[in-house]
Design an enzyme around this catalytic site. Sequence first.
Site, PDB file in Angstrom:
ATOM      1  N   HIS A 155       0.911  -1.159  -0.063  1.00  0.00           N
ATOM      2  CA  HIS A 155       0.118  -0.071   0.094  1.00  0.00           C
ATOM      3  C   HIS A 155       0.931   1.101  -0.032  1.00  0.00           C
ATOM      4  O   HIS A 155       0.609   2.363  -0.724  1.00  0.00           O
ATOM      5  CB  HIS A 155      -0.844  -0.107   1.374  1.00  0.00           C
ATOM      6  CG  HIS A 155      -2.278  -0.834   0.942  1.00  0.00           C
ATOM      7  ND1 HIS A 155      -2.935  -1.222   1.914  1.00  0.00           N
ATOM      8  CD2 HIS A 155      -2.967  -0.972  -0.164  1.00  0.00           C
ATOM      9  CE1 HIS A 155      -3.997  -2.002   1.545  1.00  0.00           C
ATOM     10  NE2 HIS A 155      -3.950  -1.673   0.216  1.00  0.00           N
ATOM     11  N   CYS A 173       0.863  -4.303 -18.422  1.00  0.00           N
ATOM     12  CA  CYS A 173      -0.009  -3.671 -17.597  1.00  0.00           C
ATOM     13  C   CYS A 173      -0.087  -3.666 -16.165  1.00  0.00           C
ATOM     14  O   CYS A 173      -0.929  -3.547 -15.384  1.00  0.00           O
ATOM     15  CB  CYS A 173      -1.414  -4.002 -18.165  1.00  0.00           C
ATOM     16  SG  CYS A 173      -2.054  -5.605 -18.181  1.00  0.00           S
TER      17      CYS A 173
END
Length: 552
Positions: A184, A483
């Site tokens: 995170h 991606c």
Amino acid sequence: MSALAGVGVGRGIAAAKVLRMPEPLAPPSDEPLAAAPDAEHARVQEALQHVADELNARAAAAGGEAQQVLEAAALMAQDPAILDDVRSRLEGGANAERATWDAYAAFREMLTAMGGYMGERATDLDDVAQRVVARLRGVPAPGVPVSDEPFILVARDLAPADTATLDLERTLALVTQEGGPTSHTAILARSKSLPAVVGVVGLLDAAADGQRAIVDARAGTVELDPDDASVDAALAEREARLAAASAPITEGALADGTKVPLLANVGSPKDAAAAVAAGAEGVGLFRTEFLFLDASAAPSVEQQTASYTELLQAFPGKKVVARVLDAGADKPLSFLNDAHEENPALGLRGIRALRANEAILRDQLTALANADAATEAELWVMAPMIADVEEAEYFVALGRELGLKVVGAMAEVPSIAVVADQVVEACDFVSIGTNDLTQYTLAADRQLGSVAALQDPWHPAVLRLVKMLGDAGARAGTPVGVCGEAAADPALAVVLVGLGVTTLSMSASAIADVRAELLTVTLDEARARAERVLAARSAAEARQLAAAVSAG
């Protein structure tokens, strides 16, 4: 001067004094309950509600990816199972702080054992528990200290609630001892264009409050106690990098003019504006799960058509690569696969789950074809977790049957690279999802903190698989893009191009840095750098080799 190394996020550089995050609250005492259980239960209820309200307020102020992370944390403070556990512990004689602490600890152990998305939530659970206990104690919740001067924030790790609401006027860089490239902290730092170095071994033993430091995200280094000349050089370099990143928006290209289209990853139509503003040349990953994840049943063709059309309309004449529903494992859906699986990451997920529920897949492909017909975007559609040519042929045939023009496969399972020569003949394109490709190659759960160091797309085993796909695509004339989060790493983006990748897709906030980095090398230089990196024996050595070539 001493130097520490970690995983860099972005290509920024900063020089300032260190400000350390305070240590977590000490565990509560085991003193027996002094008040009636009902009264203490009410006090815990108030603390939980206070923390939930605070996190939701921060979420609304943060927006974007940070909002989703914080809202998930707020739900942890409102989980009725936690409150029920607390009551049981209170009735057993535990005091309110101890009961709350132990209830969250038990919940954390349960989630950690589940792994995947639930394992990721377990990491954030500690922050929620700390906030609730702080409220019960009547002390400030642990958080980012306040400073009137710019600083470099040093921490063991950062909770989403802290990272999402940083004062960007004063916080110049983040450095953490724990975490990896997909943590995170890394994701939110990248979304805020904030230089960061994570996973710095020995950081807390070496860095002290008030100590001067230079943080270089591009090199993945932290220099402590630098001399004045080093600081001056770092500040000059910072200005040069900021100027390069803020240069007029151009198409992605190398120094010799070789085109490398830079696309954006988007999670829903509301992300389109940020992608356009960042100069994205299209969308390389449109995650269609947003329509499904909170639903009790699959959305109708009409609902899907409306949403897909809204996104495509934002990119007239540009490529938009849509990934059909990627569910299972860390994104379970009751209407797709509600069977218990001992190891869902290796179970019925991605194309396997869709194939077992073909009606849902047919509806989605029909809706995508409808949206394509109604807009001027160039729609490409791909399926997740394709393992071999048989699965690729199945999906391509079904897509074309339902009216799609360009149909391809995501490369996330190592087997697809091994048979890449077959797959590129069956597909119109291949897009590499480096997050899952890395976790499956190294058998390291991408959401599990205990193996975060292995979840690194710089690992030579992962890069060799990318090269196999790039080489096969070049021979067949089939485009091969990336991606995953790897494309957002400017230094790694250069290596990926050198390995044969033709397009890069990333979070919109990373596009400027990647664009600037690509302009520093020619195609021959990118290939030479990739060749050198492939000889590395570890992810850390691969980074060092790439940095050495760049510096040379």
